[in-house]
Design a protein around this motif. Structure first.
Motif, PDB file in Angstrom:
ATOM      1  N   THR A 249      11.335   8.935  -1.442  1.00  0.00           N
ATOM      2  CA  THR A 249      10.468   8.050  -0.660  1.00  0.00           C
ATOM      3  C   THR A 249      10.053   6.878  -1.538  1.00  0.00           C
ATOM      4  N   LEU A 250      10.210   5.672  -1.006  1.00  0.00           N
ATOM      5  CA  LEU A 250       9.781   4.471  -1.728  1.00  0.00           C
ATOM      6  C   LEU A 250       8.584   3.874  -0.998  1.00  0.00           C
ATOM      7  N   VAL A 251       7.535   3.601  -1.745  1.00  0.00           N
ATOM      8  CA  VAL A 251       6.324   3.013  -1.156  1.00  0.00           C
ATOM      9  C   VAL A 251       6.053   1.676  -1.837  1.00  0.00           C
ATOM     10  N   ASP A 252       5.739   0.676  -1.036  1.00  0.00           N
ATOM     11  CA  ASP A 252       5.326  -0.611  -1.618  1.00  0.00           C
ATOM     12  C   ASP A 252       4.490  -1.363  -0.599  1.00  0.00           C
ATOM     13  N   ILE A 253       3.602  -2.202  -1.106  1.00  0.00           N
ATOM     14  CA  ILE A 253       2.784  -3.034  -0.221  1.00  0.00           C
ATOM     15  C   ILE A 253       3.641  -4.163   0.382  1.00  0.00           C
ATOM     16  N   SER A 254       4.765  -4.470  -0.260  1.00  0.00           N
ATOM     17  CA  SER A 254       5.628  -5.561   0.197  1.00  0.00           C
ATOM     18  C   SER A 254       6.803  -5.050   1.024  1.00  0.00           C
ATOM     19  N   GLU A 255       6.802  -5.469   2.287  1.00  0.00           N
ATOM     20  CA  GLU A 255       7.915  -5.124   3.180  1.00  0.00           C
ATOM     21  C   GLU A 255       9.202  -5.782   2.680  1.00  0.00           C
TER      22      GLU A 255
END
Ligand code: SAM
Length: 206
Positions: free
Chosen positions: A69-75
């Motif tokens: 799973t990759l999480v980031d605030i930037s789409e």
């Protein structure tokens, strides 16, 4: 979600190539060195918090890990990663979220964070992150974190960061994690600047 913060990071990834960014690594060597020694099963669930365009996911996919799973605030960062990985990354999950408010709905065996946690400068966000991680790890899970160290940069991408020593990180994550190993690491940016990092490997006590 902090909209101004999200807009900041969207602009970063919309206007610059990964190679132009100070945190660019062709291969995330330190993370890989820590990870390889753990010899984790390929079925383990792995999360990369603030993954950006990091190539850590490429390494994991090449090694046969299937639950990433990759999480980031930037789409934009996640879209670029998804496009780059193509067919190879079809099993990867992408979550657009703010680490300071994100609540994981799954549990993980390995949580990776290189150069994201140090952007959380509000005590409430730090508290949220530590609570979230303690709720979201499986028994025997590991947490690998890399932050700017004392004597390292005071800002990144124009934003304030907090510098941490290995002892500082132990204190922050003491509620459920025990530090197993730490390394002081120098990262050299594309313009030749050397940045001091602290890397720590923790094990979940739960
Ligand atoms: C310095 S970059 C590091 C990226 C990646 N971990 C790497 O090693 O290449 C920081 C990353 O964290 C993301 N980020 C910053 N603040 C965040 C937050 N509050 N929640 C989630 N992601 C965040 C940014 O979009 C960016 O991708």
């Amino acid at each position: 979600m902090n909209k101004d913060l999200k807009a900041h990071w969207e602009k970063v990834y919309q206007t610059k190539s990964f190679e132009e960014l100070s945190w660019f690594q062709e291969k995330p060597e330190t993370s890989i060195q820590f990870f390889e020694k753990l010899n984790l099963p390929k079925t383990d669930s792995i999360i990369d918090m603030g993954s950006g365009e990091s190539r850590f996911v490429d390494y994991l996919l090449d090694k046969g890990y299937e639950h990433i799973t990759l999480v980031d605030i930037s789409e934009e960062a996640l879209s670029k990663t998804k496009a780059r990985l193509g067919e190879k990354g079809k099993s990867v999950k992408y979550i657009i979220a703010d680490a300071g408010t994100f609540k994981a709905i799954e549990k993980y065996d390995f949580w990776h964070d290189r150069a994201t946690f140090h952007f959380l400068t509000e005590i409430t966000e730090i508290e949220h992150y530590t609570q979230n991680i303690c709720r979201s790890l499986n028994a025997g899970a590991h947490f690998l974190i890399g932050t700017f160290a004392e004597g390292g940069p005071k800002k990144c991408s124009g934003l304030e960061i907090t510098q941490y020593s290995a002892d500082d990180l132990s204190e922050v994550f003491a509620r459920c994690l025990t530090q197993k190993k730490s390394n002081k690491v120098n990262h050299t940016t594309s313009d030749g600047t050397v940045q001091k990092f602290t890397f720590c490997l923790f094990k979940y006590d739960g």
